[in-house]
Motif scaffolding. Sequence first.
Motif, mmCIF file in Angstrom:
data_model
loop_
_atom_site.group_PDB
_atom_site.id
_atom_site.type_symbol
_atom_site.label_atom_id
_atom_site.label_comp_id
_atom_site.label_asym_id
_atom_site.label_seq_id
_atom_site.Cartn_x
_atom_site.Cartn_y
_atom_site.Cartn_z
ATOM 1 N N ALA A 44 -9.138 6.629 3.145
ATOM 2 C CA ALA A 44 -9.435 7.740 2.558
ATOM 3 C C ALA A 44 -9.104 9.068 2.872
ATOM 4 C CB ALA A 44 -11.000 7.755 2.492
ATOM 5 N N TYR A 45 -8.730 9.040 4.251
ATOM 6 C CA TYR A 45 -8.332 10.259 4.587
ATOM 7 C C TYR A 45 -6.800 10.425 4.760
ATOM 8 C CZ TYR A 45 -13.000 10.503 5.920
ATOM 9 O OH TYR A 45 -14.641 10.395 5.826
ATOM 10 N N THR A 46 -6.052 9.497 3.969
ATOM 11 C CA THR A 46 -4.654 9.725 4.100
ATOM 12 C C THR A 46 -4.387 10.256 2.547
ATOM 13 O OG1 THR A 46 -4.237 7.641 3.178
ATOM 14 C CG2 THR A 46 -4.460 7.766 5.608
ATOM 15 N N SER A 47 -2.910 10.950 2.366
ATOM 16 C CA SER A 47 -2.468 11.487 1.314
ATOM 17 C C SER A 47 -2.389 10.251 0.213
ATOM 18 C CB SER A 47 -1.279 12.328 1.396
ATOM 19 O OG SER A 47 -0.221 11.295 1.625
ATOM 20 N N GLY A 48 -2.094 10.965 -0.989
ATOM 21 C CA GLY A 48 -1.948 10.126 -2.207
ATOM 22 C C GLY A 48 -0.523 9.403 -1.877
ATOM 23 N N GLY A 49 0.385 9.874 -1.403
ATOM 24 C CA GLY A 49 1.545 9.272 -1.273
ATOM 25 C C GLY A 49 1.270 8.209 -0.186
ATOM 26 N N GLU A 50 0.689 8.359 0.914
ATOM 27 C CA GLU A 50 0.635 7.435 1.790
ATOM 28 C C GLU A 50 -0.442 6.184 1.182
ATOM 29 O OE1 GLU A 50 0.607 10.483 5.514
ATOM 30 O OE2 GLU A 50 -1.351 10.099 4.573
ATOM 31 N N GLN A 51 -1.084 6.292 0.182
ATOM 32 C CA GLN A 51 -1.992 5.521 -0.294
ATOM 33 C C GLN A 51 -0.945 4.712 -1.191
ATOM 34 O OE1 GLN A 51 -6.028 6.753 -1.858
ATOM 35 N NE2 GLN A 51 -5.905 8.026 -0.154
ATOM 36 N N GLN A 52 -0.263 5.395 -1.758
ATOM 37 C CA GLN A 52 0.770 4.395 -2.582
ATOM 38 C C GLN A 52 1.474 3.632 -1.941
ATOM 39 O OE1 GLN A 52 1.328 4.333 -6.503
ATOM 40 N NE2 GLN A 52 2.004 2.420 -5.451
ATOM 41 N N MET A 53 2.061 4.062 -0.698
ATOM 42 C CA MET A 53 2.821 3.329 0.230
ATOM 43 C C MET A 53 2.230 2.162 0.697
ATOM 44 S SD MET A 53 4.980 6.412 2.450
ATOM 45 C CE MET A 53 5.655 7.710 1.214
ATOM 46 N N CYS A 54 0.633 2.477 1.085
ATOM 47 C CA CYS A 54 -0.168 1.503 1.545
ATOM 48 C C CYS A 54 -0.100 0.194 0.620
ATOM 49 C CB CYS A 54 -1.475 2.028 2.200
ATOM 50 S SG CYS A 54 -2.724 0.933 2.511
ATOM 51 N N ALA A 55 -0.330 0.721 -0.804
ATOM 52 C CA ALA A 55 -0.639 -0.452 -1.574
ATOM 53 C C ALA A 55 0.703 -1.180 -1.719
ATOM 54 C CB ALA A 55 -0.839 0.282 -3.028
ATOM 55 N N ILE A 56 1.784 -0.495 -1.698
ATOM 56 C CA ILE A 56 3.026 -1.298 -2.064
ATOM 57 C C ILE A 56 3.436 -2.134 -0.552
ATOM 58 C CG2 ILE A 56 5.814 -1.169 -1.874
ATOM 59 C CD1 ILE A 56 5.302 1.444 -3.293
ATOM 60 N N GLY A 57 2.898 -1.513 0.475
ATOM 61 C CA GLY A 57 2.938 -2.262 1.722
ATOM 62 C C GLY A 57 2.480 -3.509 1.769
ATOM 63 N N ARG A 58 0.875 -3.486 1.420
ATOM 64 C CA ARG A 58 0.236 -4.545 1.177
ATOM 65 C C ARG A 58 0.504 -5.534 0.453
ATOM 66 N NH1 ARG A 58 -5.672 -2.954 -1.124
ATOM 67 N NH2 ARG A 58 -4.587 -2.633 -2.692
ATOM 68 N N ALA A 59 1.328 -5.291 -0.638
ATOM 69 C CA ALA A 59 1.780 -6.292 -1.709
ATOM 70 C C ALA A 59 2.913 -6.735 -0.915
ATOM 71 C CB ALA A 59 2.470 -5.648 -2.919
ATOM 72 N N LEU A 60 3.846 -6.137 0.041
ATOM 73 C CA LEU A 60 4.819 -6.933 0.781
ATOM 74 C C LEU A 60 4.393 -7.629 1.772
ATOM 75 C CD1 LEU A 60 7.080 -3.734 1.286
ATOM 76 C CD2 LEU A 60 7.433 -5.458 -0.355
ATOM 77 N N MET A 61 2.949 -7.876 2.100
ATOM 78 C CA MET A 61 2.584 -8.486 3.075
ATOM 79 C C MET A 61 2.216 -10.044 2.575
ATOM 80 S SD MET A 61 2.207 -7.041 6.139
ATOM 81 C CE MET A 61 1.161 -8.048 7.014
ATOM 82 N N THR A 62 2.585 -10.136 1.275
ATOM 83 C CA THR A 62 2.643 -11.346 0.739
ATOM 84 C C THR A 62 3.783 -12.008 0.297
ATOM 85 O OG1 THR A 62 2.806 -10.595 -1.665
ATOM 86 C CG2 THR A 62 0.554 -10.729 -0.798
#
Length: 247
Positions: free
Chosen positions: A144-162
């Motif tokens: 919640a306290y990260t930027s929009g860009g970091e959240q987008q990266m996080c969403a992609i990163g989470r997908a990569l964890m599969t």
Amino acid sequence: AQTAPILQVNGIEVIYNHVILVLKGVSLQVPEGGIVALLGGNGAGKTTTLRAISNLLKAERGEVTKGTIELRGERIENRSPADLVARGVVQVMEGRHCFAHLTIEENLLTGSYTRRDKAEIAANLEKVYTYFPRLKTRRNSQAAYTSGGEQQMCAIGRALMTNPSLVLLDEPSMGLAPQIVDEVFHIVKDLNAREKVTFLLAEQNTNMALKYADYGYIMESGRIVMDGQAQELAGNADVKEFYLGMG
Ligand code: ATP
């Protein structure tokens, strides 16, 4: 040289709520190792196409009523989203959808919750951090306290964890400053080149998508109206007039 397509969509129709015909016969191909962009304005049907592929329509009261979807030649219309993830197909939804109260690292780890091998998961996490050094810096911050860009990266990163082979990326540029969009697309390109991850990405930001994709399809009102090599589309007069500068 392009090999057989990893994904082939043949003439799919999608209906919402039993009556609203939204996709009116969409066909497209994604070659193994490619970056393919699905372009078009608001409501053209890009998200619906991605949801049809990853079988996420049910929650929206939508269904594929015609056509076929093949992953490496095998029909997948009736596979569950979890089964598709196990087969290497994962969708990153529009709007990012990180868990706000979890840290970046906890968010990333939710992407591997079906896996058991701890060493493998740890290695995967480190790999995600090499592509997204910003996430490593922010690993202990609440999303919640990260930027929009970091959240987008996080969403992609989470997908990569599969451990995916095909990532369906819905509107990665949404709400991000151009410089951050460039950064995100740059990483996508890098993942494609070095990890051989194939991408099908839906984008309203035609300029940016065509800069990074190899091939593009343009959608309007539930149909593909044009397709071609990214460079050709970027140079096409109609595309310039109607689509560039959008997004
Ligand atoms: P956006 O960039 O806004 O997501 P899009 O190209 O991804 O646009 P879709 O979200 O696929 O377009 O929407 C295509 C059409 O389907 C739109 O007319 C939209 O209103 C309609 N639609 C989307 N979801 C539903 C739903 N759950 N029920 C009924 N109609 C829907």
